[in-house]
Design an enzyme around this catalytic site. Sequence first.
Site, PDB file in Angstrom:
ATOM      1  N   LYS A  13       0.879  -1.128   0.137  1.00 56.01           N
ATOM      2  CA  LYS A  13       0.003  -0.019  -0.102  1.00 56.01           C
ATOM      3  C   LYS A  13       1.016   1.391   0.006  1.00 56.01           C
ATOM      4  O   LYS A  13       0.695   2.249  -0.735  1.00 56.01           O
ATOM      5  CB  LYS A  13      -0.747   0.004   1.177  1.00 56.01           C
ATOM      6  CG  LYS A  13      -1.889  -1.243   1.388  1.00 56.01           C
ATOM      7  CD  LYS A  13      -2.871  -1.115   2.733  1.00 56.01           C
ATOM      8  CE  LYS A  13      -2.139  -1.054   3.836  1.00 56.01           C
ATOM      9  NZ  LYS A  13      -1.827  -2.331   4.056  1.00 56.01           N
ATOM     10  N   ARG A  88      -9.497   0.854   9.086  1.00 51.77           N
ATOM     11  CA  ARG A  88      -8.938  -0.642   9.256  1.00 51.77           C
ATOM     12  C   ARG A  88     -10.045  -1.259  10.146  1.00 51.77           C
ATOM     13  O   ARG A  88      -9.695  -2.590  10.486  1.00 51.77           O
ATOM     14  CB  ARG A  88      -7.509  -0.345   9.943  1.00 51.77           C
ATOM     15  CG  ARG A  88      -6.461  -1.142   9.644  1.00 51.77           C
ATOM     16  CD  ARG A  88      -5.133  -0.769  10.637  1.00 51.77           C
ATOM     17  NE  ARG A  88      -4.160  -1.210  10.155  1.00 51.77           N
ATOM     18  CZ  ARG A  88      -3.193  -1.145   9.647  1.00 51.77           C
ATOM     19  NH1 ARG A  88      -3.324   0.232   9.097  1.00 51.77           N
ATOM     20  NH2 ARG A  88      -1.966  -1.460   9.457  1.00 51.77           N
ATOM     21  N   ARG A 127      12.006  -6.683   5.086  1.00 48.94           N
ATOM     22  CA  ARG A 127      11.955  -5.099   4.699  1.00 48.94           C
ATOM     23  C   ARG A 127      13.045  -4.174   5.423  1.00 48.94           C
ATOM     24  O   ARG A 127      12.843  -4.269   6.701  1.00 48.94           O
ATOM     25  CB  ARG A 127      10.697  -4.623   4.403  1.00 48.94           C
ATOM     26  CG  ARG A 127       9.881  -4.109   5.536  1.00 48.94           C
ATOM     27  CD  ARG A 127       8.568  -3.494   5.069  1.00 48.94           C
ATOM     28  NE  ARG A 127       7.699  -3.227   6.357  1.00 48.94           N
ATOM     29  CZ  ARG A 127       6.407  -2.847   6.113  1.00 48.94           C
ATOM     30  NH1 ARG A 127       5.880  -2.636   4.884  1.00 48.94           N
ATOM     31  NH2 ARG A 127       5.858  -2.859   7.260  1.00 48.94           N
ATOM     32  N   ARG A 160      11.781  -1.634  10.848  1.00 47.72           N
ATOM     33  CA  ARG A 160      10.612  -1.222  11.673  1.00 47.72           C
ATOM     34  C   ARG A 160      10.462  -2.234  12.871  1.00 47.72           C
ATOM     35  O   ARG A 160      10.688  -3.244  12.879  1.00 47.72           O
ATOM     36  CB  ARG A 160       9.289  -1.142  10.963  1.00 47.72           C
ATOM     37  CG  ARG A 160       9.027  -0.023  10.446  1.00 47.72           C
ATOM     38  CD  ARG A 160       7.899   0.133   9.569  1.00 47.72           C
ATOM     39  NE  ARG A 160       6.548  -0.680  10.048  1.00 47.72           N
ATOM     40  CZ  ARG A 160       5.485  -0.427   9.426  1.00 47.72           C
ATOM     41  NH1 ARG A 160       5.466  -0.086   8.280  1.00 47.72           N
ATOM     42  NH2 ARG A 160       4.259  -1.354  10.114  1.00 47.72           N
ATOM     43  N   ARG A 171      -0.156  -9.025  13.568  1.00 48.11           N
ATOM     44  CA  ARG A 171      -0.904  -8.137  12.608  1.00 48.11           C
ATOM     45  C   ARG A 171      -1.748  -8.553  11.743  1.00 48.11           C
ATOM     46  O   ARG A 171      -2.753  -8.194  11.125  1.00 48.11           O
ATOM     47  CB  ARG A 171       0.208  -7.419  11.984  1.00 48.11           C
ATOM     48  CG  ARG A 171       0.932  -6.158  12.908  1.00 48.11           C
ATOM     49  CD  ARG A 171       2.149  -5.884  12.419  1.00 48.11           C
ATOM     50  NE  ARG A 171       2.576  -5.263  11.272  1.00 48.11           N
ATOM     51  CZ  ARG A 171       3.628  -5.154  10.621  1.00 48.11           C
ATOM     52  NH1 ARG A 171       4.774  -5.432  11.118  1.00 48.11           N
ATOM     53  NH2 ARG A 171       3.692  -4.595   9.454  1.00 48.11           N
TER      54      ARG A 171
HETATM   55  P1  ADP Z   1       1.137  -2.269   8.132  1.00 51.02           P
HETATM   56  O1  ADP Z   1      -0.095  -2.108   7.458  1.00 51.02           O
HETATM   57  O2  ADP Z   1       2.503  -2.709   7.425  1.00 51.02           O
HETATM   58  O3  ADP Z   1       0.834  -3.299   9.242  1.00 51.02           O
HETATM   59  P2  ADP Z   1       0.960   0.562   9.035  1.00 51.02           P
HETATM   60  O4  ADP Z   1       2.461   1.172   8.983  1.00 51.02           O
HETATM   61  O5  ADP Z   1       0.012   0.831   8.222  1.00 51.02           O
HETATM   62  O6  ADP Z   1       1.717  -1.263   8.973  1.00 51.02           O
HETATM   63  O7  ADP Z   1       0.837   0.407  10.590  1.00 51.02           O
HETATM   64  C1  ADP Z   1       1.452   0.082  11.865  1.00 51.02           C
HETATM   65  C2  ADP Z   1       1.025  -0.204  13.146  1.00 51.02           C
HETATM   66  O8  ADP Z   1       0.191   1.411  13.287  1.00 51.02           O
HETATM   67  C3  ADP Z   1      -0.469  -0.717  13.158  1.00 51.02           C
HETATM   68  O9  ADP Z   1      -0.103  -2.260  13.557  1.00 51.02           O
HETATM   69  C4  ADP Z   1      -1.321  -0.179  14.428  1.00 51.02           C
HETATM   70  O10 ADP Z   1      -0.749  -0.587  15.513  1.00 51.02           O
HETATM   71  C5  ADP Z   1      -0.951   1.334  13.882  1.00 51.02           C
HETATM   72  N1  ADP Z   1      -2.182   1.908  13.099  1.00 51.02           N
HETATM   73  C6  ADP Z   1      -1.842   1.996  11.457  1.00 51.02           C
HETATM   74  N2  ADP Z   1      -3.099   2.631  11.285  1.00 51.02           N
HETATM   75  C7  ADP Z   1      -4.053   2.178  12.203  1.00 51.02           C
HETATM   76  C8  ADP Z   1      -5.542   2.428  12.025  1.00 51.02           C
HETATM   77  N3  ADP Z   1      -6.025   3.003  10.884  1.00 51.02           N
HETATM   78  N4  ADP Z   1      -6.276   2.084  13.182  1.00 51.02           N
HETATM   79  C9  ADP Z   1      -5.658   1.563  14.159  1.00 51.02           C
HETATM   80  N5  ADP Z   1      -4.474   1.440  14.303  1.00 51.02           N
HETATM   81  C10 ADP Z   1      -3.447   1.818  13.336  1.00 51.02           C
END
Ligand code: ADP
Length: 218
Positions: A13, A88, A127, A160, A171
């Site tokens: 994404k 999400r 990554r 990360r 996740r």
């Molecule tokens: P990925 O999609 O690779 O798991 P992101 O960078 O999108 O990682 O998100 C990392 C973390 O940030 C998530 O595991 C969560 O804890 C938090 N996070 C990000 N976006 C949201 C969201 N829309 N709602 C709740 N938590 C979020």
Amino acid sequence: MNIILLGAPGAGKGTQAEKIEKTFGIPQISTGAILRAEREAGTELGNKAKTFMDAGDLVPDELIVAMAEKRISGNDCQKGFILDGFPRTSAQAEALGHMLAGMQKKLNAVINIKVNEDILVKRLLGRRQCLKCGDNFNVYFNAPKKENICDSCGSELNQRSDDNEETIRNRFDVYNNQTNTLIDYYKNKGNYKEVNGETGSIDEIFSSIKKILEESIG
Ligand code: ADP
Ligand code: ZN
């Protein structure tokens, strides 16, 4: 042009959002990236988010919704935006719907980037990113020439803190239990599209996305 990118962790994404941003001139809004910046800066929000993120759990909806609303209201979002990592949960999707209705905005496209889970785990474990210039590498698929050093600017690469096996597993559970349902939610609303995020190159996947977006502008 207001776009949502859906997809499991590691589906690409962020990578695709960056390319859309460059091509169409609308900003990428990554809730994960905003949260990481808040953590880095040691803000109240960042401190609250930290434990959830390190466990691979979702940050509570009310914090995320307020953060997203503030960002979407920004001047640079007038002509459109690309949401990456938000919504999400169903509650976030509902809140987004209300927010957009209040701003007289519509969603032009919801694009789901589909990739099998076994491939995603390797993508996430491997990554590495250069925090200085933003370049991305992967020790399995696209290794830097010198171990842990950015090919483009020579800085040290970063992994990360949530890209470890245990957090990754959680996740995916969270994705399958809470986020996957958004596919049906947006299918029922129209404008839902899928792209294969697994077999092609980054540029090939982008050209499928570009085609969808050009069609959605008409
Ligand atoms: P990925 O999609 O690779 O798991 P992101 O960078 O999108 O990682 O998100 C990392 C973390 O940030 C998530 O595991 C969560 O804890 C938090 N996070 C990000 N976006 C949201 C969201 N829309 N709602 C709740 N938590 C979020
Ligand atoms: Zn670099």
